[in-house]
Design an enzyme around this catalytic site. Structure first.
Site, short mmCIF file in Angstrom:
data_model
loop_
_atom_site.label_atom_id
_atom_site.label_comp_id
_atom_site.label_asym_id
_atom_site.label_seq_id
_atom_site.Cartn_x
_atom_site.Cartn_y
_atom_site.Cartn_z
N THR A 134 0.85 -1.19 0.00
CA THR A 134 0.00 0.00 0.00
C THR A 134 0.89 1.24 0.00
OG1 THR A 134 -1.66 -1.20 1.24
CG2 THR A 134 -1.83 1.20 1.25
N CYS A 279 -2.58 -1.34 9.27
CA CYS A 279 -2.88 -0.52 8.10
C CYS A 279 -3.86 0.63 8.27
CB CYS A 279 -3.35 -1.42 6.97
SG CYS A 279 -2.00 -2.44 6.38
#
Ligand code: NAD
Ligand code: UGA
Length: 468
Positions: A134, A279
């Site tokens: 990511t 995350c």
């Protein structure tokens, strides 16, 4: 005809690279998949004869048992991996920067850049390079610049963005049946061809309508957006849980009523002691940083509030414990059940349990901790990082790590449920009650246990999102 990929490399054998590429190997027996990492211990664990894998994930061992040594290989030889592969996933960690420009917000892209530079330095033939980590928008563009500036003649690099949407604890079922696979590419003929090649890999088990192909930046932003909106749901429901506690409404009833609206939907509306995981916070802070860099301060403030609400929820929970225990927990023993950031994982990154235990420690309580999956060394490391000024000896005097829930609860004044492990629902609560100090308190931070039943046993139960 699109390139038919037969050799895949994954750089990074972590929570994403490991399960994702193991499932590709399972679903595509004609593709040789190699997963490399710099961390020798991690690779050794992936290769261990007794399948003591480095991460706990339901169903993962079964997948690895079927493929390892057949078309799935784990290694530390990054160079050989690069030389052999046609398609390379970059699935390295992208933590929040701890220092320098954007510290506390921006993603640390050092690992991505090092892996990219190594691909450029080593490759002697053309590769499709897939950004799996990511990353902030435009990282693919930077990767492309680095690769092109360092490539040998006759080597072309096509960059794709293919963010991962799996959740820990359900990684294997998420990978088997993803809601969607997202692939971003340049909208050039070469970019589209690379995109088709990767889509062809997923098409071995993912229905065509679930494979979305978009531009590079849309793909990168969609990943941050998805996590931001998921986390926002939790912060919204947690904000409402505070109102419930103050008014007498019940957050489960409210969430259920709201979720019945098909536009809202029933999932991901569970109030909690706060979201954790590697995350959500990282990606939202990343979005905040991006918004600020783009001179969009109102947008930045909007998303930042999702993280602030989460911090508030954790603080509020610790305070409720102290308030309920007659305004002091000094010298009292508190059992914390669960240390992982959610059930069915051994991962503790950003776990709410860490913050709560730190709060209890600063009130000078004694804490007993039990988690069915988290290694003892991990708990000590996390607690030390959370309270850097506490000496290890005093830490060990204050905290005890237990090997069962019953052991943790023995002689405690209060039990705090921090992770929704199923086994905590099934404990012999009458037995626990017998061996606790009285009055015996339970604080359910996960809406897990049957409060009425526990109250009947004699416990004083406090539940998130319900009045005292
Ligand atoms: P992780 O820390 O578990 O794994 C990353 C691995 O990469 C580490 O083992 C590290 O040693 C290795 N590595 C770093 N640089 C390397 C290099 N140059 N060469 C070889 N190996 C290298 O991280 P993770 O949880 O798997 O996350 C990876 C990425 O995926 C992150 O960007 C994360 O945001 C994203 N992501 C994570 C999840 C999740 O559930 N954990 C889900 C979706 C996306
Ligand atoms: C999350 C997303 O769900 C994935 O789609 C994404 O790929 C991943 O982040 C990522 O990018 O890393 P994950 O963090 O593994 O996955 O787990 P979640 O199930 O999303 O849970 C995150 C946190 O929210 C946990 O602490 C969980 O307990 C909490 N949570 C979740 C709630 O408090 N309430 C809920 O209703 C759902």
């Amino acid at each position: 005809a699109p390139l038919k990929v037969t050799k895949i490399l994954c750089i990074g054998a972590g929570y994403v690279g490991g399960p994702t590429c193991a499932v590709i190997a399972l679903k595509c027996p004609h593709i040789t998949v190699t997963i490399v990492d710099l961390n020798q211990a991690r690779i050794d664990a992936w290769n261990s004869a007794d399948f003591k894998l480095p991460i706990y994930e339901p169903g993962l061992e079964d997948v690895v048992r079927q493929c390892r040594g057949r078309n799935l290989f784990f290694s530390t030889d990054v160079e050989k991996g690069i030389l052999d592969a046609e398609l390379i996933f970059v699935s390295v960690n992208t933590p929040t920067k701890k220092s320098g420009v954007g510290a506390g917000f921006a993603a640390d892209l050092n690992y991505v850049e090092l892996a990219t530079r190594q691909i450029a330095a080593v490759a002697t033939s053309s590769k499709i390079v897939v950004e799996k980590s990511t990353v902030p928008c435009r990282t693919a563009e930077s990767m492309r610049t680095i690769l092109e500036a360092n490539s040998k003649p006759n080597c072309r690099f096509d960059i794709l963005s293919n963010p991962e949407f799996l959740a820990e604890g359900t990684a294997i079922s998420d990978l088997f049946k993803p809601d969607r696979v997202l692939i971003g590419s340049l909208q050039t003929p070469e970019g589209k061809a690379a995109c088709a090649a990767l889509a062809g890999v997923y098409a071995n088990w993912v229905p065509e309508h679930a494979i979305l192909t978009v531009g590079l930046w849309s793909s990168e932003l969609s990943k941050l957006a998805a996590n931001a909106m998921l986390a926002q749901r939790i912060s919204s429901v947690n904000a409402l849980s505070a109102i419930c506690e103050a008014t007498g409404a019940n957050i489960d009833e409210v969430a259920n009523a709201v979720g019945y609206d098909s536009r809202v939907g029933p999932k991901f509306l569970k109030a909690s002691v706060g979201f954790g995981g590697s995350c959500f916070q990282k990606d939202i802070l990343n979005l905040v940083y991006l918004s600020e860099s783009l001179h969009l301060p109102e947008v930045a403030a909007y998303w930042r509030q999702v993280v602030e609400m989460n911090e508030y929820q954790k603080r509020r929970f610790s305070k409720r414990v102290v308030d309920t225990l007659f305004n002091t927990i000094t010298g009292k023993r508190i059992a914390v059940l669960g240390f992982a950031f959610k059930a069915d994982t051994g991962d503790t990154r950003e776990s709410a349990a860490i913050t709560i235990i730190r709060d209890f420690q600063s009130e000078r309580a004694f804490v007993n901790i039990y988690d069915p999956q988290v290694a003892e060394t991990q708990i000590w490391a996390d607690l030390a990082e959370a309270s850097p000024t506490v000496a290890p000896e005093s830490m060990k005097k204050q905290v005890k790590i237990c090997s069962s829930a019953l052991e943790a609860c023995k002689d405690a004044e209060a039990v705090v449920i921090a992770t929704e492990w199923k086994e905590f629902k099934e404990i012999d609560w009458a037995h626990v009650y017998k061996h606790m100090k009285k009055p015996a308190f339970v604080f359910d931070g996960r809406l897990l246990v049957d409060a009425a039943k526990l109250t009947e046993i004699g416990f004083k139960v406090t539940t998130i999102g319900r009045p005292a």
